[in-house]
Design a protein around this motif. Structure first.
Motif, short mmCIF file in Angstrom:
data_model
loop_
_atom_site.label_atom_id
_atom_site.label_comp_id
_atom_site.label_asym_id
_atom_site.label_seq_id
_atom_site.Cartn_x
_atom_site.Cartn_y
_atom_site.Cartn_z
N ASN A 308 -6.09 7.66 39.71
CA ASN A 308 -5.01 7.81 38.71
C ASN A 308 -3.68 7.36 39.29
O ASN A 308 -2.90 6.69 38.62
CB ASN A 308 -4.88 9.29 38.30
CG ASN A 308 -5.86 9.65 37.20
OD1 ASN A 308 -6.56 8.80 36.67
ND2 ASN A 308 -5.92 10.94 36.88
N LYS A 311 -3.67 3.73 39.17
CA LYS A 311 -3.62 3.20 37.80
C LYS A 311 -2.23 3.34 37.17
O LYS A 311 -1.77 2.45 36.47
CB LYS A 311 -4.62 3.97 36.91
CG LYS A 311 -6.07 3.58 37.11
CD LYS A 311 -6.98 4.02 35.96
CE LYS A 311 -7.09 5.50 35.76
NZ LYS A 311 -8.12 5.90 34.80
N TYR A 312 -1.60 4.49 37.42
CA TYR A 312 -0.35 4.77 36.71
C TYR A 312 0.89 4.55 37.59
O TYR A 312 1.95 5.12 37.34
CB TYR A 312 -0.38 6.19 36.10
CG TYR A 312 -1.57 6.34 35.18
CD1 TYR A 312 -1.59 5.68 33.95
CD2 TYR A 312 -2.68 7.09 35.54
CE1 TYR A 312 -2.70 5.77 33.12
CE2 TYR A 312 -3.78 7.20 34.71
CZ TYR A 312 -3.80 6.54 33.49
OH TYR A 312 -4.89 6.62 32.67
N ASP A 338 2.72 9.95 44.13
CA ASP A 338 2.90 8.52 43.84
C ASP A 338 4.32 8.23 43.39
O ASP A 338 5.08 9.14 43.09
CB ASP A 338 1.87 8.05 42.78
CG ASP A 338 2.05 8.71 41.42
OD1 ASP A 338 3.17 8.67 40.87
OD2 ASP A 338 1.05 9.29 40.90
N ILE A 343 5.39 11.89 34.53
CA ILE A 343 4.87 12.55 33.32
C ILE A 343 5.97 13.46 32.77
O ILE A 343 6.60 14.21 33.54
CB ILE A 343 3.60 13.37 33.67
CG1 ILE A 343 2.49 12.41 34.18
CG2 ILE A 343 3.09 14.17 32.49
CD1 ILE A 343 1.26 13.09 34.74
N VAL A 351 -2.02 17.04 30.01
CA VAL A 351 -2.87 16.04 30.68
C VAL A 351 -4.17 16.63 31.23
O VAL A 351 -5.10 15.90 31.53
CB VAL A 351 -2.13 15.27 31.81
CG1 VAL A 351 -1.07 14.35 31.24
CG2 VAL A 351 -1.59 16.20 32.87
N TYR A 356 -7.16 14.00 26.60
CA TYR A 356 -5.72 13.73 26.43
C TYR A 356 -5.30 12.56 27.31
O TYR A 356 -5.50 12.57 28.53
CB TYR A 356 -4.87 14.97 26.76
CG TYR A 356 -3.43 14.75 26.35
CD1 TYR A 356 -3.04 14.92 25.02
CD2 TYR A 356 -2.47 14.32 27.27
CE1 TYR A 356 -1.73 14.68 24.63
CE2 TYR A 356 -1.16 14.08 26.88
CZ TYR A 356 -0.80 14.26 25.55
OH TYR A 356 0.49 14.02 25.15
N ARG A 357 -4.71 11.55 26.70
CA ARG A 357 -4.16 10.41 27.44
C ARG A 357 -2.76 10.18 26.91
O ARG A 357 -2.54 10.20 25.68
CB ARG A 357 -4.99 9.14 27.22
CG ARG A 357 -6.47 9.31 27.56
CD ARG A 357 -7.17 7.97 27.62
NE ARG A 357 -6.74 7.23 28.78
CZ ARG A 357 -6.69 5.90 28.85
NH1 ARG A 357 -7.05 5.17 27.82
NH2 ARG A 357 -6.26 5.29 29.95
N ILE A 358 -1.80 9.94 27.80
CA ILE A 358 -0.42 9.71 27.32
C ILE A 358 -0.42 8.37 26.59
O ILE A 358 -0.85 7.34 27.14
CB ILE A 358 0.57 9.74 28.50
CG1 ILE A 358 0.53 11.11 29.17
CG2 ILE A 358 1.98 9.39 28.05
CD1 ILE A 358 1.24 11.20 30.50
N GLY A 367 -9.23 4.36 30.64
CA GLY A 367 -9.56 5.71 31.11
C GLY A 367 -10.36 6.46 30.07
O GLY A 367 -10.62 5.94 28.98
N THR A 368 -10.73 7.67 30.42
CA THR A 368 -11.55 8.46 29.50
C THR A 368 -10.79 9.70 29.01
O THR A 368 -11.19 10.33 28.04
CB THR A 368 -12.81 8.98 30.22
OG1 THR A 368 -12.40 9.80 31.32
CG2 THR A 368 -13.66 7.84 30.74
N GLY A 369 -9.72 10.07 29.72
CA GLY A 369 -9.01 11.30 29.36
C GLY A 369 -9.80 12.55 29.76
O GLY A 369 -9.50 13.66 29.32
N GLY A 371 -10.96 12.86 33.28
CA GLY A 371 -10.92 13.00 34.74
C GLY A 371 -10.21 14.27 35.21
O GLY A 371 -10.73 15.03 36.02
N LEU A 372 -8.99 14.51 34.68
CA LEU A 372 -8.22 15.67 35.15
C LEU A 372 -8.87 16.98 34.70
O LEU A 372 -8.83 17.98 35.43
CB LEU A 372 -6.77 15.60 34.65
CG LEU A 372 -5.91 14.52 35.32
CD1 LEU A 372 -4.51 14.51 34.72
CD2 LEU A 372 -5.82 14.75 36.83
N PHE A 399 0.36 15.48 42.38
CA PHE A 399 -0.74 16.37 42.01
C PHE A 399 -1.13 17.12 43.27
O PHE A 399 -1.24 16.52 44.34
CB PHE A 399 -1.95 15.55 41.51
CG PHE A 399 -1.79 15.06 40.10
CD1 PHE A 399 -2.32 15.77 39.03
CD2 PHE A 399 -1.12 13.87 39.83
CE1 PHE A 399 -2.17 15.33 37.73
CE2 PHE A 399 -0.98 13.42 38.52
CZ PHE A 399 -1.50 14.16 37.48
#
Ligand code: ADP
Length: 414
Positions: A308, A311-312, A338, A343, A351, A356-358, A367-369, A371-372, A399
């Motif tokens: 993540n 990715k972000y 990071d 967020i 999240v 849930y994906r922003i 993504g799948t929303g 992972g977290l 995180f």
């Protein structure tokens, strides 16, 4: 009981009177005294027997009251005149009256809700043997609670003495669960449909010969392959989450050096980071970093959070992963920081929700929303640790998570 007592007393008195008459008549004083004595013995035997019966009945009634008070469902007993004979603790608290105050009061005084009162009154005219079931809503302090009401009659209508038993079951929690379930099913089907539609569309284009050259064909294949992978990951994550939620996930705890897990995850993800010109820095404290954990699951969490972060985080970013041991809480602390998109405070809690994906970040990465959500299940439910997030929009995120060194114990905050 009263009848037996009265009969006994009457018998004794009659016996005594007879004795007196007989004594006068026959003049046998000793015999008459014996009869009086026998009468009075009979009275005391009967009184004692009544007293014992009363004690037993009182004890049984008390026991029955205590049993009904254990029920989470409310129980109200109403007599044939519409007066409340009994309400257990749960019913009293729902109706906001004390148990001692209800006895003998008309149901309409106690229950605030025309519908329930009228149904109870109507039930005095007779209800089917299997009882009746209906819903009843109470609103208090602008909060509404939904009850399933079951009514049964005890006794018979023929001799005009039916007693109505009203059972109130709070359905609010069940309704919330079924709402959550149906939300989940509709979200899951929507999310699963997206890659399936994309795969179907590209296959169709290949069949129709829409790809103009080999390069286009390869591109179509690569989209199909990527979307299939996403679908596979979504299904795997969903299965893992539901296994954990159902308590069916087997956890294989061993004492492991978590530093080794971190290094392995970083070397596997480095190629992905390098594509974005992003550097990953590992900072392992020079202490014993072993803990009783499920290695595969902890590795999955580290990979999810690191991937993540990659990715972000826009190109040229910096990611740091720290691990330290806390002697006070006897836990290991991990943090993945990071310099990415960050967020907003509104999204911080969300999240961790399933799917849930922003919205604004969806074009940044696939993504799948899930992972977290899976990470929080692995850390909090399976390892008794904690997972959290601090972030500043536009600057980056941190995180963090903790796991107890001995596998269980008090939850340790970072
Ligand atoms: P996904 O597969 O979409 O990444 P996750 O459950 O892992 O699903 O993350 C949920 C959402 O949280 C992501 O879609 C993204 O919007 C946001 N997110 C996760 N990690 C980061 C991060 N390091 N920086 C910014 N946003 C993040």
């Amino acid at each position: 009981m009263i009848i037996i007592a009265a009969t006994a007393i009457v018998c004794a008195v009659v016996g005594w009177c007879n004795a007196m008459t007989w004594k006068k008549r026959e003049g046998l004083a000793v015999d008459s005294l014996k009869i009086v004595q026998a009468g009075s013995d009979k009275i005391s035997d009967e009184v004692e027997s009544i007293r014992i019966h009363c004690c037993i009945e009182r004890a049984q009634l008390q026991q029955l009251t205590e049993v009904l008070n254990v029920f989470r469902d409310g129980v109200i007993v109403v007599n044939t005149h519409g007066e409340v004979m009994y309400a257990n603790k749960s019913a009293s608290s729902v109706l906001n009256v004390s148990s001692d105050e209800v006895s003998g009061r008309p149901i309409s005084e106690i229950v605030h809700g025309d519908e329930l009162v009228s149904k109870v009154i109507a039930a005095q005219g007779g209800i089917p043997d299997e009882g009746t079931v209906f819903e009843y809503e109470i609103t208090s302090d602008s909060q509404s609670t939904i009850f399933e009401v079951r009514m049964h009659t005890v006794g018979n209508f023929a001799d005009q003495t039916p007693t109505i038993v009203v059972q109130l079951r709070d359905m609010t929690h069940d309704r919330e669960i079924s709402q959550l379930k149906s939300d989940f099913v509709s979200k899951a089907s929507h999310e699963l449909r997206t890659p399936i539609c994309s795969i179907a569309a590209y296959i169709e284009m290949l069949i129709d010969g829409d790809a103009e050259d080999d390069e286009a064909i390869q591109e179509y294949y690569s989209v199909i392959s990527k979307e299939t992978g996403r679908l596979q990951k979504m299904i795997d994550n969903l299965l893992d989450i539901s296994r954990i939620e159902a308590g069916l996930m087997n956890i294989d705890r061993k004492y492991l050096d978590v530093g080794e897990l971190v290094n392995r995850a970083v070397s596997n993800l480095n190629p992905q980071a390098q594509l974005k010109d992003t550097s990953i820095h590992v900072q392992l404290a020079e202490v014993n970093l072993s803990a009783l954990v499920d290695g595969d699951m902890l590795y999955q969490v580290i990979v999810n959070l690191l991937s993540n972060a990659i990715k972000y985080t826009p190109n040229g970013g910096r990611i740091t992963i720290d691990v330290d041991s806390d002697n006070l809480t006897k836990s290991l602390h991990f943090s993945i920081t990071d310099t990415g998109l960050g967020i907003s405070p509104d999204d911080i809690e969300k999240v961790f929700d399933k799917f849930y994906r922003i919205e604004n970040y969806q074009h940044n990465a696939q993504g799948t929303g899930l992972g977290l959500n899976l990470c929080s299940h692995i850390i909090e439910s399976l390892h008794n640790g904690q997972l959290g997030l601090e972030s500043t929009l536009g600057k980056g995120s941190r995180f963090w998570f903790t796991v107890p060194i001995e596998g269980c114990g008090a939850k340790a905050a970072a």
